[in-house]
Motif scaffolding. Structure first.
Motif, PDB file in Angstrom:
ATOM      1  N   GLY A 161      63.478  42.081 -22.413  1.00  0.00           N
ATOM      2  CA  GLY A 161      62.870  41.051 -21.594  1.00  0.00           C
ATOM      3  C   GLY A 161      63.524  40.946 -20.242  1.00  0.00           C
ATOM      4  O   GLY A 161      64.512  41.617 -19.943  1.00  0.00           O
ATOM      5  N   THR A 162      62.957  40.080 -19.413  1.00  0.00           N
ATOM      6  CA  THR A 162      63.462  39.841 -18.063  1.00  0.00           C
ATOM      7  C   THR A 162      63.775  38.364 -17.907  1.00  0.00           C
ATOM      8  O   THR A 162      63.047  37.506 -18.409  1.00  0.00           O
ATOM      9  CB  THR A 162      62.412  40.265 -17.013  1.00  0.00           C
ATOM     10  OG1 THR A 162      62.186  41.672 -17.120  1.00  0.00           O
ATOM     11  CG2 THR A 162      62.878  39.940 -15.598  1.00  0.00           C
ATOM     12  N   VAL A 163      64.860  38.083 -17.224  1.00  0.00           N
ATOM     13  CA  VAL A 163      65.239  36.718 -16.868  1.00  0.00           C
ATOM     14  C   VAL A 163      65.232  36.621 -15.347  1.00  0.00           C
ATOM     15  O   VAL A 163      65.791  37.479 -14.669  1.00  0.00           O
ATOM     16  CB  VAL A 163      66.632  36.351 -17.409  1.00  0.00           C
ATOM     17  CG1 VAL A 163      67.047  34.960 -16.938  1.00  0.00           C
ATOM     18  CG2 VAL A 163      66.666  36.427 -18.927  1.00  0.00           C
ATOM     19  N   LYS A 208      63.269  31.338 -15.618  1.00  0.00           N
ATOM     20  CA  LYS A 208      62.067  31.755 -16.341  1.00  0.00           C
ATOM     21  C   LYS A 208      62.364  33.060 -17.058  1.00  0.00           C
ATOM     22  O   LYS A 208      63.077  33.918 -16.535  1.00  0.00           O
ATOM     23  CB  LYS A 208      60.900  31.930 -15.360  1.00  0.00           C
ATOM     24  CG  LYS A 208      59.584  32.258 -16.035  1.00  0.00           C
ATOM     25  CD  LYS A 208      58.430  32.274 -15.039  1.00  0.00           C
ATOM     26  CE  LYS A 208      57.099  32.511 -15.752  1.00  0.00           C
ATOM     27  NZ  LYS A 208      55.963  32.496 -14.795  1.00  0.00           N
ATOM     28  N   GLU A 209      61.815  33.213 -18.259  1.00  0.00           N
ATOM     29  CA  GLU A 209      62.038  34.425 -19.045  1.00  0.00           C
ATOM     30  C   GLU A 209      60.702  34.925 -19.599  1.00  0.00           C
ATOM     31  O   GLU A 209      59.813  34.125 -19.895  1.00  0.00           O
ATOM     32  CB  GLU A 209      62.992  34.136 -20.218  1.00  0.00           C
ATOM     33  CG  GLU A 209      64.324  33.543 -19.809  1.00  0.00           C
ATOM     34  CD  GLU A 209      65.178  33.175 -21.011  1.00  0.00           C
ATOM     35  OE1 GLU A 209      65.262  33.997 -21.948  1.00  0.00           O
ATOM     36  OE2 GLU A 209      65.748  32.070 -21.015  1.00  0.00           O
ATOM     37  N   TRP A 210      60.602  36.225 -19.735  1.00  0.00           N
ATOM     38  CA  TRP A 210      59.429  36.798 -20.394  1.00  0.00           C
ATOM     39  C   TRP A 210      59.816  38.099 -21.087  1.00  0.00           C
ATOM     40  O   TRP A 210      60.736  38.796 -20.667  1.00  0.00           O
ATOM     41  CB  TRP A 210      58.284  37.024 -19.398  1.00  0.00           C
ATOM     42  CG  TRP A 210      58.592  37.945 -18.260  1.00  0.00           C
ATOM     43  CD1 TRP A 210      58.424  39.290 -18.206  1.00  0.00           C
ATOM     44  CD2 TRP A 210      59.115  37.566 -16.966  1.00  0.00           C
ATOM     45  NE1 TRP A 210      58.798  39.784 -16.987  1.00  0.00           N
ATOM     46  CE2 TRP A 210      59.226  38.749 -16.210  1.00  0.00           C
ATOM     47  CE3 TRP A 210      59.489  36.341 -16.394  1.00  0.00           C
ATOM     48  CZ2 TRP A 210      59.706  38.743 -14.904  1.00  0.00           C
ATOM     49  CZ3 TRP A 210      59.971  36.342 -15.094  1.00  0.00           C
ATOM     50  CH2 TRP A 210      60.071  37.522 -14.366  1.00  0.00           C
ATOM     51  N   HIS A 241      73.210  33.306 -22.066  1.00  0.00           N
ATOM     52  CA  HIS A 241      72.481  34.566 -21.861  1.00  0.00           C
ATOM     53  C   HIS A 241      71.898  34.678 -20.453  1.00  0.00           C
ATOM     54  O   HIS A 241      71.392  35.746 -20.071  1.00  0.00           O
ATOM     55  CB  HIS A 241      71.363  34.704 -22.912  1.00  0.00           C
ATOM     56  CG  HIS A 241      70.188  33.795 -22.673  1.00  0.00           C
ATOM     57  ND1 HIS A 241      70.217  32.454 -22.937  1.00  0.00           N
ATOM     58  CD2 HIS A 241      68.954  34.053 -22.167  1.00  0.00           C
ATOM     59  CE1 HIS A 241      69.052  31.909 -22.627  1.00  0.00           C
ATOM     60  NE2 HIS A 241      68.273  32.859 -22.154  1.00  0.00           N
ATOM     61  N   LEU A 242      71.970  33.605 -19.654  1.00  0.00           N
ATOM     62  CA  LEU A 242      71.500  33.671 -18.270  1.00  0.00           C
ATOM     63  C   LEU A 242      72.507  34.350 -17.346  1.00  0.00           C
ATOM     64  O   LEU A 242      72.200  34.624 -16.186  1.00  0.00           O
ATOM     65  CB  LEU A 242      71.218  32.266 -17.736  1.00  0.00           C
ATOM     66  CG  LEU A 242      70.151  31.423 -18.441  1.00  0.00           C
ATOM     67  CD1 LEU A 242      70.054  30.058 -17.785  1.00  0.00           C
ATOM     68  CD2 LEU A 242      68.796  32.122 -18.431  1.00  0.00           C
TER      69      LEU A 242
END
Length: 397
Positions: free
Chosen positions: A90-92, A106-108, A351-352
């Motif tokens: 995923g991407t942050v 935002k995460e996806w 985790h950021l």
């Protein structure tokens, strides 16, 4: 004195003022005393910073000795940068202000086989509503990064990629960095430490090492890729070799071990939830990971002798359960007596942290340049993104 020297002195003096104010509010008299600058020089520079919106005035002070003064503060949100982590699954994306506050995140998720073009196009769509405004966008990757090239990211399956053409359409300056190195840089910048090791422990294992306030990179950019130390295991690593350490220490291995014990959780988040509920199998698997992590830290302490270790990535969210077995293992295997009590803490950003590290690439340089990099090209010596990253081996602290 050469004309350029005047500008450089101004930049250094502004940097000194901003650096002191990062520690808390101060008066003009305080700044004069701390920087050694004349009060008139401090007043002139403070007026500049107030006009630029970087500082704000606060309470009026009446000290027992000396003249009253007005406290000066760094203005919240006055400058910010975007940071993005292109992770395995995923991407942050987040915005970080110059005081280290996460303004939004935002995460996806995406499929593992999604390539760099697809991921960066999605990232571009997500940042467009937020520009202009940020100083830049720092992107971190789980692999060996040198300038604009990703040499190798085994867990992504990417090798020898020049990412600069894919960033050409981004409407703001961009910078690329390894996730662990960027995280280490941000940790030192915001919290201070001359000798530090930062572990990004998620799908893989990477370490950012700071020695004497400089991030170690090595001749090929691979310093800190300790997940690919060869051990005695017989599992094939994503890099193609057999027995890399991250086949024993990665969080994917934690889940595999838990499943081998008879656990039912299919994903890491479910395992963590069960651990919070006190499930024996989940706690047993995490306890084993903590023991392995403690042995690793004992080796890390011998190799780099850090003053502090920070654990980031998803492992930061497991730290409550990891800490006791990790500490016992570290104490049992420590080489020096000092290493037995080596400070080990979870990242405050969890985790950021890698995305925070990405944003920090620009915030660090903004302070190094005394906040002058957004001036006109004539005064700044070129486009500000070029000046900001003129040290192609990356910023220090």
């Amino acid at each position: 004195m050469r004309k350029g020297d005047t500008q450089e002195i101004r930049r250094l003096n502004r940097r000194a003022i901003l650096a002191h104010l990062r520690g808390g509010p101060l008066t003009r008299a305080d700044l004069s005393r701390l920087t050694g600058l004349a009060k008139s020089a401090v007043s002139r520079l403070v007026d500049e910073l107030l006009q630029e919106g970087l500082l704000e005035e606060g309470a009026f002070t009446s000290p027992p000795v000396g003249r009253p003064g007005t406290l000066l503060h760094l203005r919240p949100g006055a400058r910010f940068a975007l940071g993005a982590e292109l992770g395995v699954e995923g991407t942050v994306l987040l915005a970080l202000d110059w005081r280290g506050e996460v303004l939004w995140a935002k995460e996806w998720g995406h499929l593992r086989e999604a390539g760099p073009k697809e991921r960066l196009e999605k990232l571009l769509r997500e940042i467009l509503p937020h520009v202009p405004g940020p100083l830049g966008l720092g992107i971190t990757l789980p692999g060996v990064v040198v300038e604009d090239r990703l040499l190798l990211a085994p867990n992504l399956g990417w090798r020898n990629l020049n990412l600069r053409p894919l960033l050409a359409d981004f409407p703001l300056p961009t910078a690329l960095e390894n996730d662990a190195k960027a995280s280490a840089l941000s940790e030192v910048f915001f919290h201070g430490e001359a000798n530090l090791a930062y572990l990004v422990l998620s799908t893989g294992l990477g370490v950012g090492v700071v020695s004497e306030s400089r991030v170690l990179r090595g001749a090929s950019g691979a310093a800190g890729e300790l997940g690919h130390w060869l051990g005695q295991g017989n599992k094939t690593c994503a890099c193609g070799r057999i027995g890399c350490l991250e086949t024993e220490l990665g969080l994917g291995t934690l889940l595999e071990h838990y499943r081998a014990l008879g656990g039912k959780a299919e994903v890491l988040e479910a395992l963590l939830h069960l651990a919070e509920q006190g499930e024996d199998l989940a706690l047993e698997a995490i306890h084993h990971l903590g023991e392995v992590l403690g042995r690793f830290l004992a080796n890390l302490a011998v190799a780099y002798d850090p003053g502090r270790v920070v654990v980031g990535g998803k492992a930061a969210e497991l730290f409550t359960h990891l800490e006791h077995p990790m500490r016992q293992s570290l104490e049992a295997h420590a080489f020096l007596e000092a290493h037995r009590s080596l400070p080990v803490q979870p990242s405050v950003y969890g985790h950021l942290a890698p995305a925070v590290g990405g944003a920090s690439l620009f915030l660090v340089k903004f302070f190094e340049l005394g906040g002058l990099w957004a001036e006109s090209p004539r005064r700044n010596g070129g486009r500000y993104e070029e000046v900001a990253f003129s040290d192609r081996r990356g910023p220090g602290v």
